[in-house]
Design a protein around this motif. Structure first.
Motif, PDB file in Angstrom:
ATOM      1  N   GLU A  41       0.849  -1.182   0.000  1.00  0.00           N
ATOM      2  CA  GLU A  41       0.000   0.000   0.000  1.00  0.00           C
ATOM      3  C   GLU A  41       0.891   1.240   0.000  1.00  0.00           C
ATOM      4  O   GLU A  41       1.603   1.512   0.973  1.00  0.00           O
ATOM      5  N   CYS A  43       2.002   4.772   0.589  1.00  0.00           N
ATOM      6  CA  CYS A  43       1.564   5.759   1.580  1.00  0.00           C
ATOM      7  C   CYS A  43       2.215   7.126   1.393  1.00  0.00           C
ATOM      8  O   CYS A  43       1.652   8.137   1.835  1.00  0.00           O
ATOM      9  N   ASP A  57       1.430  12.868  -1.046  1.00  0.00           N
ATOM     10  CA  ASP A  57       0.549  12.002  -0.266  1.00  0.00           C
ATOM     11  C   ASP A  57      -0.446  11.295  -1.187  1.00  0.00           C
ATOM     12  O   ASP A  57      -1.465  11.860  -1.576  1.00  0.00           O
ATOM     13  N   LEU A  59      -2.499   9.083  -0.439  1.00  0.00           N
ATOM     14  CA  LEU A  59      -3.730   8.788   0.286  1.00  0.00           C
ATOM     15  C   LEU A  59      -4.630  10.018   0.443  1.00  0.00           C
ATOM     16  O   LEU A  59      -5.743   9.903   0.964  1.00  0.00           O
ATOM     17  N   SER A 143       0.568   4.736   6.921  1.00  0.00           N
ATOM     18  CA  SER A 143      -0.815   4.835   6.435  1.00  0.00           C
ATOM     19  C   SER A 143      -1.682   5.716   7.329  1.00  0.00           C
ATOM     20  O   SER A 143      -2.800   6.080   6.947  1.00  0.00           O
TER      21      SER A 143
END
Length: 393
Positions: A41, A43, A57, A59, A143
């Motif tokens: 994932e 991040c 970023d 996310l 995360s």
């Protein structure tokens, strides 16, 4: 360097990428989590030139990473610099189906300068810049949001220091005349084939005692099944089934789906659910492995034997001597498995018998195997010497 940005929106990211697209190189690093997923994932992405640096970023709500991805995989005019970048490149490949190109890895560059075989980033910074890094944020859960200033500064330092080190390293490589050695290594790092695992090859990473074609055929089938299930559910392979469970399924396949409930490591619900049915289907369709695909009986090399093992040990000694003489990390010149293959009589497809590796090591390695080179001790130091066979030739 004018300052650091924390980019959380598409407009700022597009402007930043436009500003740095003409730079001769960019340094890239990523922060990711992969403990609970098949795919890492992403991040955070850190990018720096000698003048600019930013943390992006991925996310952030609504952010469009396309300008950054285009810069990494479609802009051939800008060199992408990583340190130990295999996992970073894997993530970019997962997102785009492509890899950054052209590419340079400072860990490999350090090997050509005899710093270490797998020099860590903090040691790289210490040796080139004399700076001791703050390691306090290295166990951050990247995360979680928000990230504080200390975490962001820690992450961006991974590329701002690299932007200073890379030109210094490049100058030293040019001075030693070894820069061209690394071209082949960097092309290997950028090869998309390294990051696209075929499920049918997943079995080779599972340890199993048997070499029976029917057992290995079943192992190949169930390992491919696990790979597909893990990808589709985005779960770690071990959350689907452990390696030892796959080995057990291959060696002692259940007769019916109901028998899956008796196998250690499998959920009892697999007796009558879809995932259990797919597992049984993979076993039913498994075919014995072709004998040409069977793994070697020896962990060293096919047909190596006791005498060949001694020759391989001599080759490893030669490698140590030559690495010391050349002031190069031994692993950059040759891998142990290649030396064992050479000792076993293999000549085709070995990197040490081509290009610069042949010039500085492979030629003498071949001479040693074929009896034209030997060892001698002079003034307490081990040296190489041409044998009488070579002198009479």
């Amino acid at each position: 360097m004018t300052g650091h940005l924390m980019i959380t929106d598409s407009e700022t990211l597009a402007a930043f990428c436009a500003d740095i697209c003409a730079a001769p190189f960019i340094c890239v690093d990523t922060e990711f989590m992969r403990e609970s997923t098949y795919y890492p994932e992403l991040c955070l992405v850190q990018v720096a030139t000698p003048e600019r640096a930013a943390a992006i970023d991925p996310l952030a709500d609504g952010i469009d990473l396309q300008p950054l991805l285009d810069l990494l995989v479609n802009n051939e005019d800008i060199l992408k610099v990583f340190h130990a970048g295999g996992q970073d490149v894997e993530i970019i490949h997962n997102l785009t189906g492509k890899t950054p190109h052209p590419i340079f890895d400072t860990q490999v560059g350090a090997m050509a300068l005899a710093q270490a075989e797998q020099l860590g980033y903090s040691n790289l910074v210490e040796s080139w810049l004399g700076i001791s890094l703050d390691k306090g944020a290295r166990f951050t859960d990247w995360s979680r949001r928000p990230l504080d200033k200390r975490q962001i500064d820690y992450a961006i330092a991974d590329v701002t220091h690299l932007a200073k080190i890379f030109p210094m390293m490049l100058d030293k490589l040019r001075a030693t005349g070894r820069g061209h050695w690394l071209d082949e290594e960097m092309e290997k790092l950028a090869d998309p084939a390294n990051y696209a695992l075929d499920p049918n090859d997943a079995w080779s990473r599972v340890k199993v005692q048997s070499r029976k074609p029917e057992v290995l055929g079943r192992l190949r089938a169930v390992a491919a099944w696990r790979e597909r299930e893990a990808r589709s559910k985005n779960l770690p392979r071990g959350r689907i089934a452990k390696d030892e469970t796959l080995a057990e399924l291959a060696a002692h396949p259940p007769r019916t789906q109901d028998d899956l409930g008796k196998i250690r490591g499998l959920s009892s619900s697999w007796r009558n659910n879809d995932i259990g049915a797919r597992l049984m289907q993979s076993l039913a369709s498994a075919e014995p492995m072709d004998r040409h695909d069977l793994p070697s009986t020896s962990p060293r090399a096919p047909g190596l034997g006791k005498e060949g093992a001694l020759v391989a040990d001599l080759l490893k000694l030669l490698l140590k001597i030559r690495a010391r003489e050349m002031n190069v990390a031994a692993r950059l010149m040759a891998r142990s498995d290649e030396l064992e293959l050479l000792a076993a009589g293999v000549r085709d497809g070995l990197a040490i018998l081509t290009g610069w590796r042949f010039d500085i090591f492979g030629h003498d390695a071949l001479e040693l195997v074929e009896g034209r080179l030997g060892f001698t001790v002079k003034n307490g130091k081990l040296q190489m010497t041409r044998t009488a066979v070579a002198e009479d030739a």
